[in-house]
Design a protein around this motif. Structure first.
Motif, PDB file in Angstrom:
ATOM      1  N   TYR A  19     -14.171 -19.088 -84.986  1.00 18.66           N
ATOM      2  CA  TYR A  19     -14.717 -20.075 -83.984  1.00 18.66           C
ATOM      3  C   TYR A  19     -13.353 -20.012 -82.901  1.00 18.66           C
ATOM      4  N   ASN A  20     -12.253 -20.423 -83.621  1.00 21.50           N
ATOM      5  CA  ASN A  20     -10.784 -20.477 -82.722  1.00 21.50           C
ATOM      6  C   ASN A  20      -9.840 -19.444 -82.713  1.00 21.50           C
ATOM      7  N   GLY A  21     -10.132 -18.219 -83.198  1.00 17.65           N
ATOM      8  CA  GLY A  21      -9.274 -16.859 -83.142  1.00 17.65           C
ATOM      9  C   GLY A  21      -8.350 -17.454 -84.237  1.00 17.65           C
ATOM     10  N   TYR A  41      -3.361 -27.905 -80.016  1.00 17.36           N
ATOM     11  CA  TYR A  41      -4.624 -28.415 -80.496  1.00 17.36           C
ATOM     12  C   TYR A  41      -4.457 -30.039 -81.291  1.00 17.36           C
ATOM     13  N   SER A  42      -3.464 -30.327 -82.038  1.00 17.00           N
ATOM     14  CA  SER A  42      -3.428 -31.311 -82.604  1.00 17.00           C
ATOM     15  C   SER A  42      -1.644 -31.561 -82.858  1.00 17.00           C
ATOM     16  N   TYR A  43      -1.587 -32.947 -82.855  1.00 20.91           N
ATOM     17  CA  TYR A  43      -0.159 -33.402 -82.868  1.00 20.91           C
ATOM     18  C   TYR A  43       0.550 -33.000 -81.499  1.00 20.91           C
ATOM     19  N   LEU A  68     -15.536 -36.493 -81.488  1.00 22.65           N
ATOM     20  CA  LEU A  68     -16.242 -35.243 -81.308  1.00 22.65           C
ATOM     21  C   LEU A  68     -14.782 -34.167 -81.197  1.00 22.65           C
ATOM     22  N   GLY A  69     -14.699 -33.308 -82.132  1.00 15.77           N
ATOM     23  CA  GLY A  69     -13.355 -32.346 -82.153  1.00 15.77           C
ATOM     24  C   GLY A  69     -12.315 -33.009 -82.810  1.00 15.77           C
ATOM     25  N   LEU A  70     -12.627 -32.821 -84.249  1.00 11.88           N
ATOM     26  CA  LEU A  70     -11.318 -33.375 -85.316  1.00 11.88           C
ATOM     27  C   LEU A  70     -10.214 -32.657 -85.105  1.00 11.88           C
ATOM     28  N   GLY A  71      -9.859 -31.071 -84.888  1.00  7.73           N
ATOM     29  CA  GLY A  71      -8.720 -30.623 -84.827  1.00  7.73           C
ATOM     30  C   GLY A  71      -8.424 -30.781 -86.410  1.00  7.73           C
ATOM     31  N   GLY A  73      -6.796 -33.611 -86.700  1.00  4.63           N
ATOM     32  CA  GLY A  73      -7.015 -35.308 -86.788  1.00  4.63           C
ATOM     33  C   GLY A  73      -5.891 -35.932 -86.139  1.00  4.63           C
ATOM     34  N   SER A  74      -4.908 -35.464 -85.285  1.00  3.72           N
ATOM     35  CA  SER A  74      -3.903 -36.266 -84.914  1.00  3.72           C
ATOM     36  C   SER A  74      -4.330 -37.361 -83.945  1.00  3.72           C
ATOM     37  N   VAL A  75      -5.649 -37.532 -83.287  1.00  2.00           N
ATOM     38  CA  VAL A  75      -6.124 -38.796 -82.712  1.00  2.00           C
ATOM     39  C   VAL A  75      -6.268 -39.777 -83.960  1.00  2.00           C
ATOM     40  N   ILE A  76      -6.801 -39.477 -84.876  1.00  2.00           N
ATOM     41  CA  ILE A  76      -7.109 -40.424 -86.208  1.00  2.00           C
ATOM     42  C   ILE A  76      -5.629 -40.909 -86.689  1.00  2.00           C
ATOM     43  N   LEU A  92     -15.940 -35.276 -86.274  1.00  8.35           N
ATOM     44  CA  LEU A  92     -16.686 -34.068 -86.390  1.00  8.35           C
ATOM     45  C   LEU A  92     -16.145 -32.700 -85.955  1.00  8.35           C
ATOM     46  N   ASP A  93     -16.166 -31.526 -86.435  1.00 12.29           N
ATOM     47  CA  ASP A  93     -15.720 -30.159 -85.909  1.00 12.29           C
ATOM     48  C   ASP A  93     -16.595 -29.212 -86.336  1.00 12.29           C
ATOM     49  N   ILE A  94     -16.957 -28.198 -85.292  1.00 14.34           N
ATOM     50  CA  ILE A  94     -17.781 -27.031 -85.578  1.00 14.34           C
ATOM     51  C   ILE A  94     -17.106 -26.262 -86.764  1.00 14.34           C
ATOM     52  N   ASP A 119     -20.010 -29.714 -87.880  1.00  9.38           N
ATOM     53  CA  ASP A 119     -21.435 -29.386 -87.288  1.00  9.38           C
ATOM     54  C   ASP A 119     -21.017 -29.236 -85.674  1.00  9.38           C
ATOM     55  N   ASP A 120     -21.967 -28.367 -85.077  1.00 10.22           N
ATOM     56  CA  ASP A 120     -21.994 -28.213 -83.873  1.00 10.22           C
ATOM     57  C   ASP A 120     -22.228 -29.756 -83.029  1.00 10.22           C
ATOM     58  N   ALA A 121     -21.287 -30.087 -82.066  1.00  6.67           N
ATOM     59  CA  ALA A 121     -21.377 -31.336 -81.528  1.00  6.67           C
ATOM     60  C   ALA A 121     -22.668 -31.391 -80.754  1.00  6.67           C
ATOM     61  N   ILE A 122     -23.198 -30.374 -80.243  1.00  9.31           N
ATOM     62  CA  ILE A 122     -24.295 -30.389 -79.399  1.00  9.31           C
ATOM     63  C   ILE A 122     -25.797 -30.714 -80.567  1.00  9.31           C
ATOM     64  N   VAL A 137     -14.272 -37.476 -76.774  1.00  6.06           N
ATOM     65  CA  VAL A 137     -14.855 -36.039 -76.651  1.00  6.06           C
ATOM     66  C   VAL A 137     -13.299 -35.433 -76.349  1.00  6.06           C
ATOM     67  N   ASP A 138     -13.119 -34.551 -77.496  1.00  6.20           N
ATOM     68  CA  ASP A 138     -12.107 -33.621 -77.490  1.00  6.20           C
ATOM     69  C   ASP A 138     -12.235 -32.390 -77.833  1.00  6.20           C
ATOM     70  N   LEU A 139     -13.364 -31.695 -77.071  1.00  7.28           N
ATOM     71  CA  LEU A 139     -13.974 -30.464 -77.589  1.00  7.28           C
ATOM     72  C   LEU A 139     -13.338 -29.254 -76.842  1.00  7.28           C
TER      73      LEU A 139
HETATM   74  C1  LIG Z   1      -8.047 -29.882 -79.111  1.00  4.62           C
HETATM   75  S1  LIG Z   1      -9.018 -29.833 -80.648  1.00  4.62           S
HETATM   76  C2  LIG Z   1      -9.376 -31.279 -81.332  1.00  4.62           C
HETATM   77  C3  LIG Z   1      -7.904 -32.185 -81.720  1.00  4.62           C
HETATM   78  C4  LIG Z   1      -8.273 -33.396 -82.307  1.00  4.62           C
HETATM   79  N1  LIG Z   1      -8.950 -34.465 -81.575  1.00  4.62           N
HETATM   80  C5  LIG Z   1      -7.009 -34.269 -82.544  1.00  4.62           C
HETATM   81  O1  LIG Z   1      -6.708 -35.254 -82.338  1.00  4.62           O
HETATM   82  O2  LIG Z   1      -6.113 -33.522 -83.255  1.00  4.62           O
HETATM   83  C6  LIG Z   1     -10.643 -29.041 -80.208  1.00  4.62           C
HETATM   84  C7  LIG Z   1     -11.471 -29.088 -81.582  1.00  4.62           C
HETATM   85  O3  LIG Z   1     -12.864 -28.562 -80.762  1.00  4.62           O
HETATM   86  C8  LIG Z   1     -13.548 -28.084 -81.755  1.00  4.62           C
HETATM   87  N2  LIG Z   1     -14.831 -27.714 -81.034  1.00  4.62           N
HETATM   88  C9  LIG Z   1     -14.947 -26.957 -80.076  1.00  4.62           C
HETATM   89  N3  LIG Z   1     -16.304 -26.737 -79.965  1.00  4.62           N
HETATM   90  C10 LIG Z   1     -17.059 -27.400 -80.451  1.00  4.62           C
HETATM   91  C11 LIG Z   1     -18.331 -27.711 -81.039  1.00  4.62           C
HETATM   92  N4  LIG Z   1     -19.338 -27.076 -80.201  1.00  4.62           N
HETATM   93  N5  LIG Z   1     -18.699 -28.456 -81.802  1.00  4.62           N
HETATM   94  C12 LIG Z   1     -17.784 -29.209 -82.689  1.00  4.62           C
HETATM   95  N6  LIG Z   1     -16.413 -29.063 -82.450  1.00  4.62           N
HETATM   96  C13 LIG Z   1     -16.232 -27.960 -81.684  1.00  4.62           C
HETATM   97  C14 LIG Z   1     -12.553 -27.163 -82.224  1.00  4.62           C
HETATM   98  O4  LIG Z   1     -12.955 -26.552 -83.399  1.00  4.62           O
HETATM   99  C15 LIG Z   1     -11.347 -27.665 -82.156  1.00  4.62           C
HETATM  100  O5  LIG Z   1     -11.100 -28.021 -83.540  1.00  4.62           O
END
Ligand SMILES: C[S@@+](CC[C@H](N)C(=O)[O-])C[C@H]1O[C@@H](n2cnc3c(N)ncnc32)[C@H](O)[C@@H]1O
Length: 215
Positions: A19-21, A41-43, A68-71, A73-76, A92-94, A119-122, A137-139
Protein backbone atom coordinates in the motif's frame (compact mmCIF):
# COMPACT_ATOMS: atom_id res chain seq x y z
CA UNK A 1 23.74 1.60 20.64
CA UNK A 2 21.71 2.44 17.49
CA UNK A 3 20.18 5.36 19.38
CA UNK A 4 23.66 6.71 20.24
CA UNK A 5 25.02 6.21 16.71
CA UNK A 6 21.99 8.06 15.32
CA UNK A 7 23.32 11.30 16.86
CA UNK A 8 26.29 10.96 14.47
CA UNK A 9 24.38 9.83 11.36
CA UNK A 10 20.79 8.69 10.63
CA UNK A 11 20.26 4.91 10.55
CA UNK A 12 17.49 3.63 8.28
CA UNK A 13 15.83 0.26 7.84
CA UNK A 14 13.63 -0.15 4.73
CA UNK A 15 10.51 -2.31 4.52
CA UNK A 16 8.37 -2.85 1.40
CA UNK A 17 4.60 -2.47 1.59
CA UNK A 18 1.94 -3.10 -1.06
CA UNK A 19 0.00 0.00 0.00
CA UNK A 20 2.66 2.49 1.01
CA UNK A 21 5.68 1.59 -1.15
CA UNK A 22 9.06 1.68 0.57
CA UNK A 23 8.67 2.47 4.26
CA UNK A 24 11.67 3.80 6.15
CA UNK A 25 12.17 3.32 9.87
CA UNK A 26 14.82 5.89 10.70
CA UNK A 27 16.74 6.61 13.87
CA UNK A 28 17.85 10.27 13.84
CA UNK A 29 19.25 12.26 16.78
CA UNK A 30 18.17 9.54 19.22
CA UNK A 31 14.58 9.35 17.95
CA UNK A 32 12.80 6.83 15.75
CA UNK A 33 10.51 7.99 12.90
CA UNK A 34 8.43 6.27 10.23
CA UNK A 35 8.69 7.82 6.76
CA UNK A 36 7.66 7.02 3.20
CA UNK A 37 9.64 8.09 0.13
CA UNK A 38 8.36 11.68 0.37
CA UNK A 39 6.50 12.02 3.67
CA UNK A 40 6.97 11.80 7.41
CA UNK A 41 4.28 9.34 8.56
CA UNK A 42 4.79 9.01 12.31
CA UNK A 43 6.67 10.78 15.06
CA UNK A 44 8.76 13.83 14.00
CA UNK A 45 6.87 16.65 12.32
CA UNK A 46 3.59 14.72 11.86
CA UNK A 47 3.37 14.08 15.60
CA UNK A 48 3.93 17.80 16.35
CA UNK A 49 1.22 18.80 13.83
CA UNK A 50 -1.42 16.50 15.31
CA UNK A 51 -0.47 17.52 18.85
CA UNK A 52 -1.09 21.19 17.96
CA UNK A 53 -4.55 20.13 16.73
CA UNK A 54 -5.32 17.98 19.77
CA UNK A 55 -4.41 20.82 22.13
CA UNK A 56 -7.35 22.77 20.65
CA UNK A 57 -9.82 20.01 21.57
CA UNK A 58 -11.26 19.38 25.02
CA UNK A 59 -10.39 15.74 25.79
CA UNK A 60 -12.07 15.84 29.21
CA UNK A 61 -15.40 14.80 27.66
CA UNK A 62 -13.90 12.09 25.44
CA UNK A 63 -14.57 8.47 26.32
CA UNK A 64 -14.02 6.93 22.93
CA UNK A 65 -11.61 8.09 20.18
CA UNK A 66 -11.38 6.79 16.62
CA UNK A 67 -8.06 7.13 14.79
CA UNK A 68 -8.33 6.57 11.03
CA UNK A 69 -4.74 6.07 9.86
CA UNK A 70 -2.74 4.34 12.59
CA UNK A 71 0.72 4.66 11.02
CA UNK A 72 3.22 3.86 13.75
CA UNK A 73 0.81 5.28 16.30
CA UNK A 74 2.45 8.59 17.20
CA UNK A 75 -0.91 10.31 17.79
CA UNK A 76 -1.75 7.55 20.28
CA UNK A 77 1.57 8.19 22.03
CA UNK A 78 0.66 11.91 22.22
CA UNK A 79 -2.84 11.22 23.54
CA UNK A 80 -1.67 8.87 26.28
CA UNK A 81 1.75 10.19 27.27
CA UNK A 82 1.49 13.95 26.62
CA UNK A 83 -2.23 14.66 27.04
CA UNK A 84 -2.96 12.07 29.71
CA UNK A 85 -5.89 10.52 27.84
CA UNK A 86 -6.97 7.38 29.70
CA UNK A 87 -10.09 6.16 27.89
CA UNK A 88 -10.76 4.01 24.87
CA UNK A 89 -9.11 4.29 21.43
CA UNK A 90 -9.97 2.38 18.25
CA UNK A 91 -7.21 2.73 15.64
CA UNK A 92 -7.37 1.53 12.09
CA UNK A 93 -5.02 1.14 9.13
CA UNK A 94 -5.38 -0.51 5.73
CA UNK A 95 -1.75 -1.67 5.69
CA UNK A 96 -0.84 -4.86 7.64
CA UNK A 97 2.87 -4.03 7.20
CA UNK A 98 2.32 -0.68 8.93
CA UNK A 99 0.50 -2.37 11.81
CA UNK A 100 3.36 -4.88 12.15
CA UNK A 101 5.87 -1.99 12.24
CA UNK A 102 3.80 -0.13 14.85
CA UNK A 103 3.83 -3.21 17.06
CA UNK A 104 7.38 -4.49 16.48
CA UNK A 105 9.29 -1.20 16.13
CA UNK A 106 7.21 1.33 18.09
CA UNK A 107 5.97 -0.88 20.97
CA UNK A 108 2.30 -0.38 20.26
CA UNK A 109 0.11 -3.20 21.49
CA UNK A 110 -3.58 -3.84 21.91
CA UNK A 111 -4.93 -3.69 25.43
CA UNK A 112 -8.28 -3.10 27.11
CA UNK A 113 -8.15 0.57 26.06
CA UNK A 114 -6.66 0.16 22.59
CA UNK A 115 -8.22 -1.79 19.74
CA UNK A 116 -6.24 -2.06 16.48
CA UNK A 117 -8.09 -2.92 13.27
CA UNK A 118 -6.68 -3.70 9.81
CA UNK A 119 -9.27 -2.45 7.32
CA UNK A 120 -9.93 0.10 4.62
CA UNK A 121 -11.35 3.21 6.33
CA UNK A 122 -14.16 3.43 3.75
CA UNK A 123 -15.22 -0.18 4.36
CA UNK A 124 -14.92 0.26 8.13
CA UNK A 125 -17.06 3.43 8.20
CA UNK A 126 -19.70 1.82 5.94
CA UNK A 127 -20.15 -0.98 8.47
CA UNK A 128 -19.43 0.84 11.74
CA UNK A 129 -22.11 0.94 14.44
CA UNK A 130 -20.04 2.52 17.26
CA UNK A 131 -20.13 6.14 18.37
CA UNK A 132 -17.02 8.25 19.00
CA UNK A 133 -16.39 11.51 20.86
CA UNK A 134 -13.41 12.39 18.68
CA UNK A 135 -12.49 11.13 15.23
CA UNK A 136 -8.96 11.79 13.98
CA UNK A 137 -8.76 11.50 10.18
CA UNK A 138 -5.10 11.10 9.21
CA UNK A 139 -5.25 9.07 6.00
CA UNK A 140 -2.40 9.39 3.54
CA UNK A 141 -0.65 7.41 0.88
CA UNK A 142 2.77 9.06 0.80
CA UNK A 143 2.01 12.82 0.50
CA UNK A 144 -1.57 12.47 -0.76
CA UNK A 145 -4.90 12.09 1.00
CA UNK A 146 -6.66 9.46 -1.21
CA UNK A 147 -9.56 11.09 -3.09
CA UNK A 148 -12.42 9.02 -1.49
CA UNK A 149 -11.65 10.81 1.79
CA UNK A 150 -12.75 14.12 0.26
CA UNK A 151 -16.15 12.70 -0.76
CA UNK A 152 -19.36 13.74 0.97
CA UNK A 153 -20.37 10.08 1.53
CA UNK A 154 -17.27 9.52 3.69
CA UNK A 155 -18.00 12.66 5.73
CA UNK A 156 -21.65 11.59 6.15
CA UNK A 157 -20.36 8.40 7.81
CA UNK A 158 -17.93 10.32 10.03
CA UNK A 159 -20.72 12.62 11.23
CA UNK A 160 -23.07 9.66 11.78
CA UNK A 161 -20.49 8.00 14.04
CA UNK A 162 -19.72 11.18 15.99
CA UNK A 163 -21.50 11.66 19.33
CA UNK A 164 -23.57 14.79 20.05
CA UNK A 165 -20.58 16.23 21.98
CA UNK A 166 -18.10 14.95 19.38
CA UNK A 167 -15.19 16.57 17.55
CA UNK A 168 -13.30 15.83 14.36
CA UNK A 169 -9.63 16.49 13.63
CA UNK A 170 -8.81 16.23 9.92
CA UNK A 171 -5.21 16.36 8.76
CA UNK A 172 -6.10 17.68 5.33
CA UNK A 173 -2.65 18.67 4.16
CA UNK A 174 -4.09 20.25 1.05
CA UNK A 175 -2.20 22.26 -1.50
CA UNK A 176 -3.81 25.69 -1.87
CA UNK A 177 -5.02 24.59 -5.34
CA UNK A 178 -7.37 22.18 -3.52
CA UNK A 179 -8.84 24.80 -1.18
CA UNK A 180 -12.24 24.41 -2.86
CA UNK A 181 -12.45 20.76 -1.75
CA UNK A 182 -11.72 21.64 1.85
CA UNK A 183 -14.24 24.48 1.87
CA UNK A 184 -16.88 22.01 0.60
CA UNK A 185 -16.13 19.71 3.57
CA UNK A 186 -16.21 22.72 5.91
CA UNK A 187 -19.62 23.90 4.69
CA UNK A 188 -20.96 20.32 4.83
CA UNK A 189 -19.88 20.13 8.50
CA UNK A 190 -21.28 23.60 9.27
CA UNK A 191 -24.65 22.46 7.86
CA UNK A 192 -24.48 19.48 10.21
CA UNK A 193 -24.18 21.85 13.20
CA UNK A 194 -20.42 21.82 13.64
CA UNK A 195 -18.27 24.82 14.47
CA UNK A 196 -15.28 24.53 12.18
CA UNK A 197 -11.84 26.10 12.23
CA UNK A 198 -9.12 25.73 9.62
CA UNK A 199 -5.44 26.08 10.49
CA UNK A 200 -3.02 26.54 7.61
CA UNK A 201 0.69 25.76 7.50
CA UNK A 202 0.67 24.08 10.90
CA UNK A 203 4.32 23.50 11.85
CA UNK A 204 5.09 25.18 8.49
CA UNK A 205 3.32 22.62 6.29
CA UNK A 206 -0.04 20.95 6.94
CA UNK A 207 -3.62 22.16 6.89
CA UNK A 208 -5.73 21.02 9.85
CA UNK A 209 -9.50 21.20 10.03
CA UNK A 210 -11.12 21.02 13.47
CA UNK A 211 -14.87 20.58 13.79
CA UNK A 212 -16.80 20.62 17.08
CA UNK A 213 -20.45 19.65 17.40
CA UNK A 214 -22.76 22.26 18.90
CA UNK A 215 -26.40 21.89 19.80
C1 LIG B 1 0.39 9.70 8.08
S1 LIG B 1 0.05 8.01 8.38
C2 LIG B 1 -0.83 8.05 9.91
C3 LIG B 1 0.04 8.46 11.07
C4 LIG B 1 -0.59 8.24 12.43
N1 LIG B 1 -1.86 8.92 12.58
C5 LIG B 1 0.33 8.63 13.55
O1 LIG B 1 -0.10 9.44 14.39
O2 LIG B 1 1.44 8.13 13.64
C6 LIG B 1 -1.24 7.70 7.22
C7 LIG B 1 -1.79 6.27 7.29
O3 LIG B 1 -3.00 6.20 6.52
C8 LIG B 1 -3.12 4.85 6.12
N2 LIG B 1 -4.14 4.73 5.07
C9 LIG B 1 -4.10 5.21 3.81
N3 LIG B 1 -5.20 4.88 3.13
C10 LIG B 1 -5.99 4.18 3.99
C11 LIG B 1 -7.28 3.57 3.88
N4 LIG B 1 -7.96 3.57 2.72
N5 LIG B 1 -7.81 2.96 4.98
C12 LIG B 1 -7.10 2.93 6.14
N6 LIG B 1 -5.87 3.45 6.29
C13 LIG B 1 -5.31 4.08 5.23
C14 LIG B 1 -1.71 4.52 5.64
O4 LIG B 1 -1.49 3.13 5.54
C15 LIG B 1 -0.86 5.21 6.70
O5 LIG B 1 -0.44 4.33 7.69
Amino acid sequence: MIRLLSYIYPITKKVESKYNGTLEITWHNGKKHLNTKNANYSYGSLQKILKIGLQKIDLKNCDNILVLGLGAGSVIDTLINDLNYKNHITALDIDPVIIEIAEAEFNLCENKNLKIICDDAIHFMDNNKDMFDLTIVDLFIDTEVPSPFYNATFWEQIVKANSSKGSILFNASLQSSNDKTLSEITSFLSNKKYNTEQFNKVNGTNTLLIAKAHN
